[in-house]
Scaffold this active site. Structure first.
Site, PDB file in Angstrom:
ATOM      1  N   SER A   8      -0.584  -5.647  -8.865  1.00 31.84           N
ATOM      2  CA  SER A   8      -0.643  -5.754  -7.410  1.00 31.84           C
ATOM      3  C   SER A   8      -0.172  -7.128  -6.967  1.00 31.84           C
ATOM      4  O   SER A   8      -0.768  -8.151  -7.328  1.00 31.84           O
ATOM      5  CB  SER A   8      -2.070  -5.516  -6.913  1.00 31.84           C
ATOM      6  OG  SER A   8      -2.139  -5.874  -5.549  1.00 31.84           O
ATOM      7  N   HIS A  31       2.755  -2.817  -7.395  1.00 33.91           N
ATOM      8  CA  HIS A  31       1.845  -2.249  -6.404  1.00 33.91           C
ATOM      9  C   HIS A  31       1.876  -3.136  -5.159  1.00 33.91           C
ATOM     10  O   HIS A  31       1.602  -4.337  -5.216  1.00 33.91           O
ATOM     11  CB  HIS A  31       0.439  -2.191  -7.007  1.00 33.91           C
ATOM     12  CG  HIS A  31      -0.578  -1.506  -6.166  1.00 33.91           C
ATOM     13  ND1 HIS A  31      -0.723  -0.132  -6.120  1.00 33.91           N
ATOM     14  CD2 HIS A  31      -1.527  -1.997  -5.337  1.00 33.91           C
ATOM     15  CE1 HIS A  31      -1.717   0.183  -5.313  1.00 33.91           C
ATOM     16  NE2 HIS A  31      -2.215  -0.936  -4.812  1.00 33.91           N
ATOM     17  N   ASP A  33       0.318  -3.665  -1.514  1.00 34.79           N
ATOM     18  CA  ASP A  33      -0.809  -3.328  -0.641  1.00 34.79           C
ATOM     19  C   ASP A  33      -0.470  -3.622   0.808  1.00 34.79           C
ATOM     20  O   ASP A  33      -0.389  -4.784   1.214  1.00 34.79           O
ATOM     21  CB  ASP A  33      -2.044  -4.132  -1.060  1.00 34.79           C
ATOM     22  CG  ASP A  33      -2.639  -3.634  -2.365  1.00 34.79           C
ATOM     23  OD1 ASP A  33      -2.909  -2.424  -2.458  1.00 34.79           O
ATOM     24  OD2 ASP A  33      -2.838  -4.444  -3.288  1.00 34.79           O
ATOM     25  N   MET A  35      -1.707  -3.628   4.485  1.00 38.88           N
ATOM     26  CA  MET A  35      -2.978  -3.602   5.238  1.00 38.88           C
ATOM     27  C   MET A  35      -2.708  -3.992   6.681  1.00 38.88           C
ATOM     28  O   MET A  35      -1.943  -4.926   6.938  1.00 38.88           O
ATOM     29  CB  MET A  35      -3.969  -4.598   4.623  1.00 38.88           C
ATOM     30  CG  MET A  35      -4.228  -4.393   3.146  1.00 38.88           C
ATOM     31  SD  MET A  35      -5.538  -5.501   2.580  1.00 38.88           S
ATOM     32  CE  MET A  35      -5.452  -5.234   0.804  1.00 38.88           C
ATOM     33  N   HIS A  64       0.879   1.192  -1.348  1.00 36.20           N
ATOM     34  CA  HIS A  64      -0.474   1.677  -1.051  1.00 36.20           C
ATOM     35  C   HIS A  64      -0.772   1.322   0.403  1.00 36.20           C
ATOM     36  O   HIS A  64      -1.002   0.167   0.732  1.00 36.20           O
ATOM     37  CB  HIS A  64      -1.455   0.986  -2.031  1.00 36.20           C
ATOM     38  CG  HIS A  64      -2.892   1.293  -1.762  1.00 36.20           C
ATOM     39  ND1 HIS A  64      -3.923   0.547  -2.307  1.00 36.20           N
ATOM     40  CD2 HIS A  64      -3.487   2.272  -1.035  1.00 36.20           C
ATOM     41  CE1 HIS A  64      -5.088   1.042  -1.915  1.00 36.20           C
ATOM     42  NE2 HIS A  64      -4.848   2.086  -1.133  1.00 36.20           N
ATOM     43  N   MET A  66      -2.896   0.986   3.360  1.00 35.31           N
ATOM     44  CA  MET A  66      -4.258   0.915   3.915  1.00 35.31           C
ATOM     45  C   MET A  66      -4.106   0.642   5.401  1.00 35.31           C
ATOM     46  O   MET A  66      -4.359  -0.460   5.895  1.00 35.31           O
ATOM     47  CB  MET A  66      -5.047  -0.198   3.199  1.00 35.31           C
ATOM     48  CG  MET A  66      -5.449   0.204   1.788  1.00 35.31           C
ATOM     49  SD  MET A  66      -5.879  -1.199   0.750  1.00 35.31           S
ATOM     50  CE  MET A  66      -4.234  -1.673   0.237  1.00 35.31           C
ATOM     51  N   MET A 135     -10.025   4.555  -5.371  1.00 33.06           N
ATOM     52  CA  MET A 135     -10.374   3.140  -5.197  1.00 33.06           C
ATOM     53  C   MET A 135     -11.638   2.841  -5.993  1.00 33.06           C
ATOM     54  O   MET A 135     -12.640   3.548  -5.866  1.00 33.06           O
ATOM     55  CB  MET A 135     -10.626   2.829  -3.711  1.00 33.06           C
ATOM     56  CG  MET A 135      -9.407   2.844  -2.807  1.00 33.06           C
ATOM     57  SD  MET A 135      -8.078   1.739  -3.307  1.00 33.06           S
ATOM     58  CE  MET A 135      -8.898   0.131  -3.320  1.00 33.06           C
ATOM     59  N   ASP A 173      -7.698   1.634  -8.746  1.00 30.48           N
ATOM     60  CA  ASP A 173      -7.278   0.402  -8.067  1.00 30.48           C
ATOM     61  C   ASP A 173      -8.504  -0.380  -7.624  1.00 30.48           C
ATOM     62  O   ASP A 173      -9.284   0.100  -6.810  1.00 30.48           O
ATOM     63  CB  ASP A 173      -6.397   0.785  -6.864  1.00 30.48           C
ATOM     64  CG  ASP A 173      -5.891  -0.421  -6.086  1.00 30.48           C
ATOM     65  OD1 ASP A 173      -6.055  -1.566  -6.560  1.00 30.48           O
ATOM     66  OD2 ASP A 173      -5.331  -0.197  -4.993  1.00 30.48           O
TER      67      ASP A 173
HETATM   68  C1  DX5 Z   1      -7.571  -3.717  -2.645  1.00 33.91           C
HETATM   69  C2  DX5 Z   1      -6.172  -3.399  -3.099  1.00 33.91           C
HETATM   70  C3  DX5 Z   1      -5.944  -3.637  -4.525  1.00 33.91           C
HETATM   71  C4  DX5 Z   1      -6.090  -5.068  -4.965  1.00 33.91           C
HETATM   72  C5  DX5 Z   1      -6.549  -5.075  -6.382  1.00 33.91           C
HETATM   73  O1  DX5 Z   1      -7.781  -3.186  -1.395  1.00 33.91           O
HETATM   74  O2  DX5 Z   1      -5.859  -2.040  -2.839  1.00 33.91           O
HETATM   75  O3  DX5 Z   1      -4.666  -3.133  -4.924  1.00 33.91           O
HETATM   76  O4  DX5 Z   1      -4.893  -5.796  -4.893  1.00 33.91           O
HETATM   77  O5  DX5 Z   1      -6.822  -6.374  -6.750  1.00 33.91           O
HETATM   78  P1  DX5 Z   1      -7.721  -6.710  -8.021  1.00 33.91           P
HETATM   79  O6  DX5 Z   1      -7.034  -6.134  -9.219  1.00 33.91           O
HETATM   80  O7  DX5 Z   1      -7.745  -8.193  -8.029  1.00 33.91           O
HETATM   81  O8  DX5 Z   1      -9.073  -6.091  -7.805  1.00 33.91           O
HETATM   82 ZN    ZN Z   2      -3.990  -1.222  -3.735  1.00 28.94          ZN
END
Ligand code: DX5
Ligand code: ZN
Length: 220
Positions: A8, A31, A33, A35, A64, A66, A135, A173
């Site tokens: 990620s 990956h 993220d 948000m 991903h 969110m 998750m 994840d």
């Molecule tokens: C959290 C994200 C994850 C995050 C994971 O909301 O969806 O992808 O980056 O990070 P680690 O591996 O540090 O928990």
């Molecule tokens: Zn993620």
């Protein structure tokens, strides 16, 4: 299916994303993220950054989302070059339509479930998805502690996927590291997102190799 590791970039240096992508040549995916400060209480990046990153790396992007309105935005991530686009079941108003649109644009379609969302109500959607993301932390931030409470759901999801032909990838994840990845693999996960465990390591390439080896050991 062989174990896949998806580092990620949330844990990477956002000012040097192309370099950070190049730093993990042994990653299966990157990956990403996304948000929006509505679905989760954090804000990261969006379409322009995904487009730029797609041009800067040959590693496929595992986006991903969110975000609060994935029905509106998800297809555009497929158009921006993402190899996989995952929407949250809790946010989508028309998940079947949106998953079909993602696929029709040539990307893999993913459906994500928060830790407290049960998987059974989504069994009938398994034919519409290429990946189920469970998750293992509450979404929003990297570096959180892995939630063991999700493991029975990983087992249950593997069982349901098996019943539907075993084609769907099962991603975990959040809080995935050398200490937790074996439990995830034993429970049935085959795609592993790791942020801090990869980009927080002094040698990200070695960290990926170690995670892959640990997960493969756990299932062999
Ligand atoms: C959290 C994200 C994850 C995050 C994971 O909301 O969806 O992808 O980056 O990070 P680690 O591996 O540090 O928990
Ligand atoms: Zn993620």
């Amino acid at each position: 299916m062989a174990v896949q590791i998806s580092p990620s970039i949330l844990a990477a240096d956002f000012a040097r994303l192309a370099d950070e992508a190049a730093a993990v040549p042994n990653a299966d995916w990157l990956h990403v993220d996304v948000m929006d400060y509505h679905f989760v209480p954090n804000l990261t990046l969006g379409l322009p950054v995904v487009e730029a990153l797609h041009k800067a790396t040959a590693t496929p992007l595992d986006c991903h989302l969110m975000i609060a309105d994935p029905d509106r935005w998800a297809p555009q991530y497929a158009e921006a070059g993402a190899g996989s686009v995952t929407i949250h079941a809790e946010a989508a108003k028309a998940p079947i339509r949106t998953l079909r649109e993602i696929r029709s644009l040539g990307a893999r379609a993913g459906l994500a479930l928060n830790p407290a969302t049960a998987v059974d109500p989504y069994e009938d959607l398994l034919g519409e998805v290429d990946m189920l993301l469970l998750m293992t932390v509450e979404p929003g931030f990297g570096g959180q502690k892995f939630l063991d409470v999700v493991l029975p759901k990983v087992r249950r999801a593997r069982e349901l996927i098996g019943r539907h032909g075993g084609r769907v990838w099962l991603q975990v994840d959040g809080g995935v590291d050398a200490g937790t990845i074996e439990r995830c693999a034993e429970a049935g996960a085959d795609v592993f997102v790791a942020g801090s465990a990869v980009y927080g390591a002094s040698d990200p390439v070695a960290a990926i190799d170690e995670l892959r080896a640990a997960a493969s050991r756990a299932v062999s």
